[in-house]
Write an enzyme that holds these catalytic residues in place. Structure first.
Site, PDB file in Angstrom:
ATOM      1  N   ARG A  15       0.701  -1.160  -0.078  1.00  0.00           N
ATOM      2  CA  ARG A  15       0.067   0.075   0.125  1.00  0.00           C
ATOM      3  C   ARG A  15       0.824   1.388   0.052  1.00  0.00           C
ATOM      4  O   ARG A  15       2.000   1.155   0.318  1.00  0.00           O
ATOM      5  CB  ARG A  15      -0.884   0.103   1.328  1.00  0.00           C
ATOM      6  CG  ARG A  15      -2.069  -1.109   1.127  1.00  0.00           C
ATOM      7  CD  ARG A  15      -2.996  -0.963   2.698  1.00  0.00           C
ATOM      8  NE  ARG A  15      -1.893  -1.710   3.529  1.00  0.00           N
ATOM      9  CZ  ARG A  15      -2.466  -1.910   4.701  1.00  0.00           C
ATOM     10  NH1 ARG A  15      -3.498  -1.528   5.228  1.00  0.00           N
ATOM     11  NH2 ARG A  15      -1.467  -2.592   5.739  1.00  0.00           N
ATOM     12  N   LYS A  75       1.486   1.886   7.301  1.00  0.00           N
ATOM     13  CA  LYS A  75       2.048   1.106   8.324  1.00  0.00           C
ATOM     14  C   LYS A  75       2.956   1.987   9.431  1.00  0.00           C
ATOM     15  O   LYS A  75       3.570   2.964   8.921  1.00  0.00           O
ATOM     16  CB  LYS A  75       2.748  -0.117   7.967  1.00  0.00           C
ATOM     17  CG  LYS A  75       1.756  -1.103   7.274  1.00  0.00           C
ATOM     18  CD  LYS A  75       0.645  -1.400   8.023  1.00  0.00           C
ATOM     19  CE  LYS A  75       0.730  -2.384   9.472  1.00  0.00           C
ATOM     20  NZ  LYS A  75      -0.147  -2.587  10.363  1.00  0.00           N
ATOM     21  N   TYR A  94      -1.059   4.601  10.651  1.00  0.00           N
ATOM     22  CA  TYR A  94      -1.324   3.659  11.614  1.00  0.00           C
ATOM     23  C   TYR A  94      -0.132   3.383  12.392  1.00  0.00           C
ATOM     24  O   TYR A  94       1.008   3.207  11.983  1.00  0.00           O
ATOM     25  CB  TYR A  94      -1.585   2.250  11.107  1.00  0.00           C
ATOM     26  CG  TYR A  94      -2.845   2.045  10.406  1.00  0.00           C
ATOM     27  CD1 TYR A  94      -4.267   2.184  11.031  1.00  0.00           C
ATOM     28  CD2 TYR A  94      -2.945   1.996   9.012  1.00  0.00           C
ATOM     29  CE1 TYR A  94      -5.338   2.392  10.354  1.00  0.00           C
ATOM     30  CE2 TYR A  94      -4.348   1.990   8.322  1.00  0.00           C
ATOM     31  CZ  TYR A  94      -5.508   2.209   9.128  1.00  0.00           C
ATOM     32  OH  TYR A  94      -6.668   2.156   8.392  1.00  0.00           O
ATOM     33  N   HIS A  96      -0.491   1.792  16.332  1.00  0.00           N
ATOM     34  CA  HIS A  96      -0.751   0.355  17.119  1.00  0.00           C
ATOM     35  C   HIS A  96       0.438   0.309  18.257  1.00  0.00           C
ATOM     36  O   HIS A  96       1.094  -0.709  18.165  1.00  0.00           O
ATOM     37  CB  HIS A  96      -0.815  -0.884  16.181  1.00  0.00           C
ATOM     38  CG  HIS A  96      -1.962  -0.933  15.123  1.00  0.00           C
ATOM     39  ND1 HIS A  96      -3.167  -0.943  15.427  1.00  0.00           N
ATOM     40  CD2 HIS A  96      -1.705  -0.840  13.724  1.00  0.00           C
ATOM     41  CE1 HIS A  96      -4.015  -1.003  14.388  1.00  0.00           C
ATOM     42  NE2 HIS A  96      -3.183  -0.857  13.325  1.00  0.00           N
ATOM     43  N   GLU A 118      -5.631   4.874  13.675  1.00  0.00           N
ATOM     44  CA  GLU A 118      -6.699   3.968  14.576  1.00  0.00           C
ATOM     45  C   GLU A 118      -7.294   4.464  15.681  1.00  0.00           C
ATOM     46  O   GLU A 118      -8.152   3.699  16.346  1.00  0.00           O
ATOM     47  CB  GLU A 118      -5.955   2.436  14.861  1.00  0.00           C
ATOM     48  CG  GLU A 118      -4.878   2.563  16.158  1.00  0.00           C
ATOM     49  CD  GLU A 118      -3.556   3.091  15.497  1.00  0.00           C
ATOM     50  OE1 GLU A 118      -2.500   2.939  16.607  1.00  0.00           O
ATOM     51  OE2 GLU A 118      -3.435   3.476  14.370  1.00  0.00           O
ATOM     52  N   ASP A 270      -2.508  -6.662  14.990  1.00  0.00           N
ATOM     53  CA  ASP A 270      -1.823  -5.464  15.024  1.00  0.00           C
ATOM     54  C   ASP A 270      -1.814  -4.946  16.418  1.00  0.00           C
ATOM     55  O   ASP A 270      -1.083  -4.090  16.731  1.00  0.00           O
ATOM     56  CB  ASP A 270      -2.910  -4.627  14.184  1.00  0.00           C
ATOM     57  CG  ASP A 270      -2.212  -4.412  12.712  1.00  0.00           C
ATOM     58  OD1 ASP A 270      -1.074  -4.940  12.533  1.00  0.00           O
ATOM     59  OD2 ASP A 270      -2.975  -4.065  11.858  1.00  0.00           O
TER      60      ASP A 270
END
Length: 372
Positions: A15, A75, A94, A96, A118, A270
């Site tokens: 991505r 990511k 993101y 996490h 998130e 995740d």
């Protein structure tokens, strides 16, 4: 603002943080966009597509990080990327953080302002930047679960939908949110016998009203979970606590009650995973076995369908990218309390209470950080 988008370097992550359309919007709003060369190739976007949108092309990630005021990714930054972050720089991606103390420490030490997709919320209590990838991961889960169940992959050799005269597989979905609902829909569409476990009575009423003929719902308790897992051919973990580590809902001891060769797909990996035996894997080596049970725990499942995922994520993130670029991160967060919920790290402090609790570290709220 100068917005930079590097190529993702997490294994098998195809991505990209900005689509050409998002770059065009940012440039039209008076901002500068720099893409690392090749950043969009995995999603089907060439450097020429970005040039046509008005973006500049940089040869290296180092150039992107050195010049951009805001880094937009998909990511969480990997260790080499974290070393390139600097004080005052904005990171929007993101993160996490709850199950990742090493990343958290690096981000805290960088002095950067880190806003996590998130934990951004909306007026309905949803997670608008997580939802598109939750939908993708949920729809993928039965697909990869069916693959994991194949005998050649160590599974039971059970076809999800069965055939005339041979019953379908039993699929258990733990969690009835976005991921769980999408997973249950697809599994039922593949012909499986599907059970969804959840603790929210209103959510179960909704699922029963809308999908009552496609799958059944069961109130989630320790006993109900144990019974369902013991009968399952495939268990999909779809539980999320925003910002916090996922709860461990299936113990290693319970694996002994499962059918040999049964499969587990942990979409919550995740956030640390909701099975005690879960550990993150990659698309290169996605499956491992514990006590005869096959585990699929890829931490970036939507990366397997990169073009769909990138377009869906870009639709959701673009308004927030533009708000931060137009106003600066602080004013954008002051104007939008839901965006402020995404603030996870700022000026050496953890600024999300759930992240702090998950890591056992001191934290302040995003609202307190904005008052400083």
């Amino acid at each position: 603002m100068h917005i930079g988008c590097p190529t993702e370097i997490k294994p098998q992550e195809f991505r990209v943080g900005l689509t050409p359309n998002a770059a065009r919007e940012a440039v039209a709003n008076g901002h500068k966009v720099t893409m690392q060369s090749g950043a969009g190739i995995g999603s089907g976007f060439s450097d020429d597509d970005y040039r046509a949108a008005g973006a500049a092309i940089a040869d290296s990630a180092e150039e992107v990080f050195a010049t951009a005021e805001m880094i937009v990714k998909v990511k969480e930054p990997q260790a080499p990327e974290r070393r390139m972050l600097r004080e005052g720089q904005i990171l929007f991606t993101y993160l996490h953080l709850a199950p990742d103390p090493a990343q958290t420490e690096d981000l805290v030490n960088s002095g950067a302002t880190c806003i996590a997709y998130e934990t951004v919320t909306d007026r309905n209590g949803g997670l608008p930047l997580l939802a598109p990838m939750s939908e993708v991961a949920g729809r993928l889960a039965p697909q990869v679960g069916a693959w994991t169940l194949q005998k050649a992959n160590g599974g039971r050799g059970v076809l999800l939908g069965g055939v005339p005269g041979v019953g379908p597989a039993n699929v258990v979905v733990i969690g009835g949110g976005v991921v769980g609902t999408q997973a249950a829909k697809i599994a039922a569409g593949m012909g499986a016998r599907v059970t969804v476990l959840d603790k929210s009575l209103p959510r179960m009423r909704y699922l029963d009203d809308v999908y009552g003929r496609e799958f059944r719902t069961v109130y989630s308790s320790v006993g109900a979970t144990a019974d369902a897992v013991a009968q399952a051919d495939l268990v999909i973990g779809a539980v999320l606590v925003p910002g916090a580590a996922a709860p461990k809902l299936v113990t290693r001891e319970q694996l002994s009650t499962m059918k040999p060769g049964a499969a587990i797909v942990d979409v919550a990996i995740d956030q640390g995973g909701c099975f005690e035996t879960s550990k993150a894997t990659t698309h290169e080596d996605p499956i491992y076995e514990v006590d005869g049970i096959m585990h699929y725990c890829v931490a970036n499942m939507p990366g397997a369908v990169a073009r769909t995922s990138t377009l869906a994520l870009g639709n959701a993130t673009m308004p927030f990218v533009l708000a931060i670029a137009d106003k600066g991160w602080k004013q954008a967060c002051l104007d939008d309390a839901h965006l402020a919920e995404g603030l996870n790290v700022h000026q050496g402090l953890i600024t999300n209470l759930a992240v702090g609790e998950g890591l056992g570290r001191e934290a302040i709220s995003a609202q307190e950080a904005l008052r400083r």
